[in-house]
Every structure is written in structure tokens, then in C-alpha cells.
Design a protein around this motif. Sequence first.
Motif, PDB file in Angstrom:
ATOM      1  N   ASN A  21      62.960  31.922 100.410  1.00  0.00           N
ATOM      2  CA  ASN A  21      61.589  32.167  99.955  1.00  0.00           C
ATOM      3  C   ASN A  21      61.299  33.662  99.852  1.00  0.00           C
ATOM      4  OD1 ASN A  21      60.876  29.409  99.885  1.00  0.00           O
ATOM      5  ND2 ASN A  21      60.411  29.436 102.084  1.00  0.00           N
ATOM      6  N   LYS A  52      59.537  35.533  91.994  1.00  0.00           N
ATOM      7  CA  LYS A  52      59.358  34.198  92.566  1.00  0.00           C
ATOM      8  C   LYS A  52      58.119  34.186  93.461  1.00  0.00           C
ATOM      9  CE  LYS A  52      61.508  30.686  95.490  1.00  0.00           C
ATOM     10  NZ  LYS A  52      62.685  30.311  96.305  1.00  0.00           N
ATOM     11  N   ASN A  55      55.931  30.291  98.613  1.00  0.00           N
ATOM     12  CA  ASN A  55      55.473  28.910  98.772  1.00  0.00           C
ATOM     13  C   ASN A  55      54.100  28.834  99.422  1.00  0.00           C
ATOM     14  OD1 ASN A  55      57.903  27.992  97.711  1.00  0.00           O
ATOM     15  ND2 ASN A  55      58.895  27.844  99.722  1.00  0.00           N
ATOM     16  N   SER A  56      53.830  29.717 100.366  1.00  0.00           N
ATOM     17  CA  SER A  56      52.556  29.663 101.093  1.00  0.00           C
ATOM     18  C   SER A  56      51.508  30.504 100.379  1.00  0.00           C
ATOM     19  CB  SER A  56      52.765  30.174 102.521  1.00  0.00           C
ATOM     20  OG  SER A  56      53.236  31.504 102.490  1.00  0.00           O
TER      21      SER A  56
END
Length: 293
Positions: A21, A52, A55-56
Motif C-alpha cells: 500500500n 496509487k 486504501n484508507s
Amino acid sequence: MDIYSGESYSILFNTDQDPSNNYWISISVRGREPKTPQGLTILNYIPNFASKIPNSPPPFPPLWNDYNYSKTFSNKIFGLMGLSPLPPTRQNRRILLLNTQNRIEGYTRWSINNISLVFPSTPYLGSLIKKHGIHNAFDTTKPPPNTFSKNYDIMKPPPNPNSTYGNSIYMLKFNTTIDIILQNANALAENASEIHPWHLHGHNFWVLGYGDGKFVDDKDDVEKKFNLKNPPLRNTVVVYPYGWTAIRFVANNPGVWAFHCHIEPHLHLGMGVVFAEGVHLIKNVPNEALTCA
């Protein structure tokens, strides 16, 4: 981290998170109500693409006026034991600087001990070294106040909002230890007091401590509040709303030095003072420097 104008930090962190991540770095406005959203950038774990999206969601910043958060952060900053130099244990002179908002000729100004700083058109140093033949470049007849009235109520707007311009300087005895107490107060409006980052030219100083309310110059009581064990060595420090900040430095750098709020408009509106020390040790000031006001 709280970082104010003129401050800098070096930090260490471990890249020990999930390497598949990327992660958010969030920047938000502190001490002033923000008119913009938080700034964001990405901490990129290679070989992920830098584009990218993590995610959070981005971390939610503390409220801009959460001063308890800010004070907690500041009170966690210490000098590194055994490596950071320690301050002298005693001061030779203590100067109390009351920060107020005032009016002069109908204009809003900032004042220190009821004097709003205006720099003279000729640099101080050239006018202090007499061989240049410059006289009356700034006010030498009346030194700036060393303190303010013990009866001043910092929790209310100034009872007399009027102030005066001034350009006199604090003459410091060379190689002496100086304590400065920055005292914040209510501005012109009711229930209004702001954070101000203060920066000292030509020196680093030790941050001895912070306090709420009005500083009481009681030696026995105050010295107990000062951190002489491991205070951080800095050149910029914050004074909080309705509070005080204590710093200590050694006047060992010959010259004339400004000490001022690092929010530039506040400096130009008078929030600053000037120190001079060891001027007799300066052998030469180029004539060209005399026009660099």
C-alpha cells in the motif's frame, strides 16, 4: 506535528507498514480558521506506483483551534540529553514583552509593551558605529519598556486601545544571559487572542517553558516552572492565546538583531523588538550597508 511559520523539524520514522500500500501525508492549517481544505500528498512504498491511492481515507486533522493538542505537542519537545547544550542556570536580565493589538491614527497595529515597532530608514548598526557620522537615525533618548503593568488584564481588550510608534532598541550587555517572557493578551475584539510564532535573529535560544494566563514575575515560584534539565534549543517559538512563553539566550553575537512574530504582516504592523549587543566589537560596516534599510 505542529509547525508554525519560521519553524523546522527533522524527523525519523520507520517504513514498517504493509508494503503493498501507499499512505497519506496530511497537512492542515493550525491556529487560524482555514479557508482551504487540508493538503495531501502520498508516501510511496516502492515498487507501488506513486499515483496509487492509499486504501484508507486521509487522517482527520485536529481542529484548527484545538490549543490543548498544540500545547501537548510543544510540551513533548525536549533537548537530547547529553548532546544538546544546556542553558546557563541563572539569568542576568529578564525582559517581559506584552503582545497587544492596538490602534494608531485609526489603523489597527500590533504593539509590544504598547510600542508598535517601525524600522528606521537607516540600519541600526551603521548608526550605532559612530565613525559613520550618522546621528538621530533612531530614538536613543528613551529605551523601550522592560516590562508592563502588573495590573494589566490579559483576558480583556485593552482599556485604552491607543498605542504609539517607536524604533528604540534594547541594549544588552555582551555575554550576559537574557530571559524573555512573551506574554499574549486579548486583541481588540472580545474573546480574541491568537497564536504567534516568534523568531530571534542571530541566536538560538532555550525554550524554558509555557504557561496559561498572566506571567507572575515571582522568582521562587517561576523558576520552578522552568525546564533547565533538557530544554530544546531553537530559534523560533510559539506563544499561545492568553498564555506566556519563556526563553533564555546568551547575548554573545555582536550586532543588532530583530526578534519578531514570523507572520510577516504582523511584523510590518509592529509586532517585534530589536536587541543590540557587543556593537563595540564590530570593526567595520561597509558604506554600502548603510543604504540597506
